[in-house]
Design a protein around this motif. Structure first.
Motif, PDB file in Angstrom:
ATOM      1  N   ILE A 114      -1.596   4.581  -7.867  1.00  0.00           N
ATOM      2  CA  ILE A 114      -1.036   4.916  -9.177  1.00  0.00           C
ATOM      3  C   ILE A 114      -2.092   5.593 -10.054  1.00  0.00           C
ATOM      4  N   LYS A 115      -3.337   5.219  -9.867  1.00  0.00           N
ATOM      5  CA  LYS A 115      -4.396   5.902 -10.614  1.00  0.00           C
ATOM      6  C   LYS A 115      -4.513   7.358 -10.174  1.00  0.00           C
ATOM      7  N   LYS A 116      -4.393   7.575  -8.867  1.00  0.00           N
ATOM      8  CA  LYS A 116      -4.457   8.943  -8.343  1.00  0.00           C
ATOM      9  C   LYS A 116      -3.317   9.786  -8.925  1.00  0.00           C
ATOM     10  N   ALA A 117      -2.102   9.240  -8.845  1.00  0.00           N
ATOM     11  CA  ALA A 117      -0.950   9.985  -9.339  1.00  0.00           C
ATOM     12  C   ALA A 117      -1.011  10.144 -10.856  1.00  0.00           C
ATOM     13  N   GLY A 118      -1.324   9.041 -11.553  1.00  0.00           N
ATOM     14  CA  GLY A 118      -1.303   9.066 -13.008  1.00  0.00           C
ATOM     15  C   GLY A 118      -2.400   9.883 -13.636  1.00  0.00           C
ATOM     16  N   SER A 119      -3.449  10.182 -12.879  1.00  0.00           N
ATOM     17  CA  SER A 119      -4.551  11.009 -13.388  1.00  0.00           C
ATOM     18  C   SER A 119      -4.261  12.496 -13.204  1.00  0.00           C
ATOM     19  N   SER A 120      -3.172  12.808 -12.548  1.00  0.00           N
ATOM     20  CA  SER A 120      -2.785  14.214 -12.335  1.00  0.00           C
ATOM     21  C   SER A 120      -1.914  14.685 -13.497  1.00  0.00           C
ATOM     22  N   PRO A 121      -1.610  15.968 -13.570  1.00  0.00           N
ATOM     23  CA  PRO A 121      -0.837  16.487 -14.703  1.00  0.00           C
ATOM     24  C   PRO A 121       0.588  15.934 -14.819  1.00  0.00           C
ATOM     25  N   PHE A 122       1.224  15.608 -13.698  1.00  0.00           N
ATOM     26  CA  PHE A 122       2.584  15.057 -13.812  1.00  0.00           C
ATOM     27  C   PHE A 122       2.870  14.109 -12.650  1.00  0.00           C
ATOM     28  N   VAL A 123       3.854  13.227 -12.878  1.00  0.00           N
ATOM     29  CA  VAL A 123       4.387  12.352 -11.833  1.00  0.00           C
ATOM     30  C   VAL A 123       5.901  12.458 -11.874  1.00  0.00           C
ATOM     31  N   LEU A 124       6.489  12.669 -10.698  1.00  0.00           N
ATOM     32  CA  LEU A 124       7.946  12.723 -10.569  1.00  0.00           C
ATOM     33  C   LEU A 124       8.372  11.718  -9.514  1.00  0.00           C
ATOM     34  N   VAL A 125       9.170  10.722  -9.889  1.00  0.00           N
ATOM     35  CA  VAL A 125       9.726   9.755  -8.942  1.00  0.00           C
ATOM     36  C   VAL A 125      11.073  10.272  -8.466  1.00  0.00           C
ATOM     37  N   VAL A 126      11.255  10.326  -7.147  1.00  0.00           N
ATOM     38  CA  VAL A 126      12.505  10.805  -6.551  1.00  0.00           C
ATOM     39  C   VAL A 126      13.070   9.712  -5.664  1.00  0.00           C
ATOM     40  N   GLU A 127      14.288   9.272  -5.953  1.00  0.00           N
ATOM     41  CA  GLU A 127      14.933   8.196  -5.208  1.00  0.00           C
ATOM     42  C   GLU A 127      16.445   8.382  -5.288  1.00  0.00           C
ATOM     43  N   LYS A 160       0.831  -1.204   0.000  1.00  0.00           N
ATOM     44  CA  LYS A 160       0.000   0.000   0.000  1.00  0.00           C
ATOM     45  C   LYS A 160       0.868   1.258   0.000  1.00  0.00           C
ATOM     46  N   ASP A 161       0.645   2.124  -1.001  1.00  0.00           N
ATOM     47  CA  ASP A 161       1.295   3.426  -1.019  1.00  0.00           C
ATOM     48  C   ASP A 161       0.550   4.368  -0.079  1.00  0.00           C
ATOM     49  N   GLU A 162       1.233   5.389   0.392  1.00  0.00           N
ATOM     50  CA  GLU A 162       0.659   6.280   1.404  1.00  0.00           C
ATOM     51  C   GLU A 162       0.678   7.720   0.912  1.00  0.00           C
ATOM     52  N   VAL A 163      -0.490   8.320   0.841  1.00  0.00           N
ATOM     53  CA  VAL A 163      -0.591   9.708   0.408  1.00  0.00           C
ATOM     54  C   VAL A 163      -0.223  10.611   1.581  1.00  0.00           C
ATOM     55  N   ILE A 164       0.906  11.265   1.458  1.00  0.00           N
ATOM     56  CA  ILE A 164       1.331  12.197   2.505  1.00  0.00           C
ATOM     57  C   ILE A 164       0.511  13.476   2.415  1.00  0.00           C
ATOM     58  N   VAL A 165       0.277  13.919   1.171  1.00  0.00           N
ATOM     59  CA  VAL A 165      -0.588  15.083   0.959  1.00  0.00           C
ATOM     60  C   VAL A 165      -1.174  14.988  -0.447  1.00  0.00           C
ATOM     61  N   GLU A 166      -2.442  15.367  -0.564  1.00  0.00           N
ATOM     62  CA  GLU A 166      -3.108  15.385  -1.870  1.00  0.00           C
ATOM     63  C   GLU A 166      -2.632  16.591  -2.677  1.00  0.00           C
ATOM     64  N   GLY A 167      -2.686  16.470  -4.003  1.00  0.00           N
ATOM     65  CA  GLY A 167      -2.307  17.582  -4.859  1.00  0.00           C
ATOM     66  C   GLY A 167      -3.019  17.535  -6.185  1.00  0.00           C
ATOM     67  N   LYS A 168      -3.304  18.702  -6.755  1.00  0.00           N
ATOM     68  CA  LYS A 168      -3.998  18.787  -8.045  1.00  0.00           C
ATOM     69  C   LYS A 168      -3.026  19.072  -9.193  1.00  0.00           C
ATOM     70  N   ALA A 169      -1.871  19.628  -8.881  1.00  0.00           N
ATOM     71  CA  ALA A 169      -0.933  20.016  -9.943  1.00  0.00           C
ATOM     72  C   ALA A 169      -0.083  18.855 -10.414  1.00  0.00           C
ATOM     73  N   GLY A 170       0.028  17.804  -9.594  1.00  0.00           N
ATOM     74  CA  GLY A 170       0.882  16.670  -9.918  1.00  0.00           C
ATOM     75  C   GLY A 170       1.348  16.002  -8.637  1.00  0.00           C
ATOM     76  N   TYR A 171       2.057  14.878  -8.791  1.00  0.00           N
ATOM     77  CA  TYR A 171       2.505  14.128  -7.619  1.00  0.00           C
ATOM     78  C   TYR A 171       3.989  13.795  -7.689  1.00  0.00           C
ATOM     79  N   VAL A 172       4.624  13.903  -6.553  1.00  0.00           N
ATOM     80  CA  VAL A 172       5.960  13.355  -6.358  1.00  0.00           C
ATOM     81  C   VAL A 172       5.783  12.012  -5.659  1.00  0.00           C
ATOM     82  N   VAL A 173       6.484  10.995  -6.158  1.00  0.00           N
ATOM     83  CA  VAL A 173       6.474   9.661  -5.542  1.00  0.00           C
ATOM     84  C   VAL A 173       7.880   9.381  -5.035  1.00  0.00           C
ATOM     85  N   SER A 174       8.002   9.062  -3.741  1.00  0.00           N
ATOM     86  CA  SER A 174       9.328   8.877  -3.173  1.00  0.00           C
ATOM     87  C   SER A 174       9.267   7.844  -2.050  1.00  0.00           C
TER      88      SER A 174
END
Length: 638
Positions: free
Chosen positions: A564-577, A512-526
């Motif tokens: 992933i649907k939540k993130a992928g339905s937003s304008p951008f996704v950025l993975v940071v690792e 299970k992924d954990e949403v730290i904060v919701e966003g409309k402009a896009g998501y960072v995944v880390s």
């Protein structure tokens, strides 16, 4: 000038070149005197400049390089005598890198003053030798057991030369060296090993934790010609080296000595494996007749440095996840009787218990603990074999860089339905003064099974989440991999800036992924140690009006369809690792999006280049600091 800007106070020009002929195995009085002079000069230099690593807080290794100076001086004297030797002093113990830096200074490739920047960030003097980085360094080394096999090949390519390799009783525990010995004997290679047998490794003394391990018997059993001598007896050492040089075929000198002989505060102790403390170095050099000011003016004026930055979204308090792993295991074991724990669980060490969190298990639950040597493949398989029974569980731990050494064993453990909980510490690059060869960046190699068999890769973001992960997955069946960093990490806070995200009623759920904060402009995944950095970047963007969200992905290799649907339905996704950009989460997440017909703008940030040395400097060197994350967020949001 004081500190690292000082001139090097030990005059290396006093080194006296000497030519030794191996057909004359007895030293003259003059030769012996010259050797002793050179040995002491170089040992003093090693104590001084490695102690700068202690002063600047980047650690280092003094004892091993100090130990092998007699062998090094003899080899240099052989190189002076004849061109039949390949003039490279290979070393299978890369942490003895001080030897290579000192040789570079002696030959003029490095100014002696530069040695005072030992392990400093961007000094090109990292914790292990790296070919092409440091002037004068002639090879890369750092993962134990990897050099002798390579030296065999060098000997095959230089059949008219004698090829030397410094060895150690630690490195010789690796299975690679057994294979190398067999090949060297079978092909009668002109390889000569000079092995420092000081009976000290990181976690203790091989004579105690690896009973039956005998270098002389082992190498003789493989068919090498072996001479075993007292390493501090210069006459005996030279006689033995002369004998193996004139011997036709692979041969070894095993030099028995205490670790760091003559250095009062660390002689014979495991502390000698690491860097000499500043006070001990000053004490040693003063006892050697140097004015106290020579060492103190330098060492007492070198201070640790850091990259100053006040993070938001996390606490000032930090914890070491690699230590918390062991504490979390203890919380599980505490619920069992000693007898039940011993029957059900086996925890095996790979000479790194103090670094990977197993020490606290050893102390509190010795009934489950097995001390063992530097034998990653065999130890992992032993843990797997213990967990071959569906109701038994093996626990294995080492550095993340060495995960690459057990991939085949992982496959066989998976095919045998074994239960193994693996802890790979020192993941990523953060605070990795040991540098590139110790980067733990290919963690996804562990997920090498077919699609019909599942493995789990977990990377907790802070100590609270580490405890939650271990509590949840310890007694689950199959292969479970838990990652942590060398660096300490702060506790993640909720958006209110006060409440710790993973405390209270938080329950970890695998996959299970954990949403730290919701966003409309896009998501960072880390995840892991990059989560608090990403959270800082996201919060600063939100302060500027950019409504960016953040998702924590503690289970690295499973797709959470809802997240992933939540993130992928937003304008951008950025993975940071901080894992390898070529093999990490970012290299997979884009595919996962496309497979689901999700097409946001996509970017991923990871480790892309060799290290710069130092500690906190490694993250910004890879362009993974919060400001770099913010820049990438803004690029994707346009």
């Amino acid at each position: 000038m004081a500190g690292a800007a000082s001139e090097f106070p030990i005059d290396l020009k006093k080194y006296k070149k000497l030519s030794l002929d191996p057909t004359k195995p007895q030293l003259t009085a003059e030769q012996k005197s010259t050797l002793q002079h050179n040995i002491q000069l170089l040992r003093d230099a090693i104590v001084l400049f490695t102690a700068t690593g202690a002063a600047r807080g980047v650690s280092g290794h003094t004892g091993g390089a100090y130990d092998t100076v007699p062998e090094v001086c003899i080899l240099l004297s052989l190189f002076e005598n004849s061109e039949k030797y390949l003039p490279i002093i290979f070393d299978e113990a890369g942490h003895r890198v001080a030897t290579q830096y000192l040789l570079s200074a002696l030959e003029g490739s490095l100014p002696a003053e530069h040695l005072l920047h030992y392990r400093e960030a961007n000094s090109k003097l990292p914790g292990h030798p790296e070919l092409g980085l440091t002037p004068g360094v002639k090879f890369s080394s750092g993962r134990l057991g990897h050099m002798w096999p390579l030296v065999n090949g060098v000997a095959m390519a230089n059949k008219d030369k004698v090829v030397f390799c410094l060895g150690s009783d630690g490195s010789q525990q690796e299975g690679n060296d057994a294979e190398a010995a067999r090949l060297a004997v079978a092909q009668n290679l002109n390889v000569k090993l000079l092995i420092d047998d000081n009976d000290v490794t990181i976690a203790g003394h091989p004579s105690q934790y690896l009973k039956g391990y005998d270098l002389t018997k082992t190498l003789e059993g493989h068919g090498l010609k072996v001479y075993t001598v007292q390493g501090e007896d210069i006459d005996a050492l030279w006689g033995a080296i002369a004998s193996i040089v004139t011997y036709d075929g692979p041969a070894a000198v095993i030099a028995k000595r205490l670790m760091a002989p003559g250095v009062a505060d660390i002689e014979g102790s495991t502390h000698g494996h690491d860097v000499i403390p500043v006070k001990a170095a000053i004490k040693y050099l003063t006892s050697r007749g140097y004015p106290e000011s020579i060492a103190s003016d330098i060492l007492l004026n070198i201070k640790p440095t850091s990259v100053p930055y006040l993070y938001i979204g996390s606490t000032k308090e930090v914890g070491a996840n690699r230590v918390v792993f062991g504490e979390a295991v203890n919380l599980v074991l505490d619920k069992l009787s000693k007898e039940e724990a011993a029957k059900k669980v086996m925890v095996i060490d790979t000479d790194l218990e103090g670094s990977t969190g197993l020490k606290v298990i050893h102390q509190k639950h010795p009934e489950v603990f097995v001390p063992s040597g530097i034998m990653e493949r065999g130890n992992f398989s032993a843990a797997a074999g213990f967990g071959f029974d569906a109701n038994k569980f093996g626990v294995f731990s080492t550095f993340s860089a060495f995960l690459e050494m057990v991939i085949s064993e992982v496959t066989m453990a998976r095919l045998n339905n074994c239960n193994v909980l693996c802890h790979f510490s020192h993941s990523g690059v953060d605070e990795m003064a040991d540098n590139t060869c110790h980067f733990g960046i290919n963690s996804f190699y562990a997920d090498n099974g077919l699609s019909d068999v599942q493995s789990w890769l977990y990377f907790p973001a802070d100590p609270l989440q580490m405890v939650a992960v271990i509590q949840r997955v310890f007694f689950e069946r199959g292969l479970r991999f838990v990652f942590s960093t060398r660096s300490k990490v702060p506790y993640i806070l909720k958006e209110d800036g006060k409440t710790r995200f993973f405390e209270g009623d938080y329950q970890f759920v695998p996959g299970k992924d954990e949403v730290i904060v919701e966003g409309k402009a896009g998501y960072v995944v880390s995840f892991g140690e990059m989560l608090y950095r990403s959270w800082d970047a996201v919060l600063r963007c939100r302060q500027e009006g950019l409504d960016v969200g953040l998702i924590n992905k503690p289970t690295l290799n499973l797709v959470d369809e809802q997240a992933i649907k939540k993130a992928g339905s937003s304008p951008f996704v950025l993975v940071v690792e901080s894992l390898n950009q070529k093999t990490g989460l970012g290299s997979k997440y884009g595919t996962w999006l496309l497979e689901r017909q999700l097409t946001p703008k996509y970017g991923y940030m990871g480790t892309t280049k060799e290290g710069c040395g130092g500690l906190s400097e490694q993250i910004p060197h890879q362009n993974l600091d919060p400001q770099s994350i913010i820049m990438r967020i803004k690029q994707l949001s346009q």
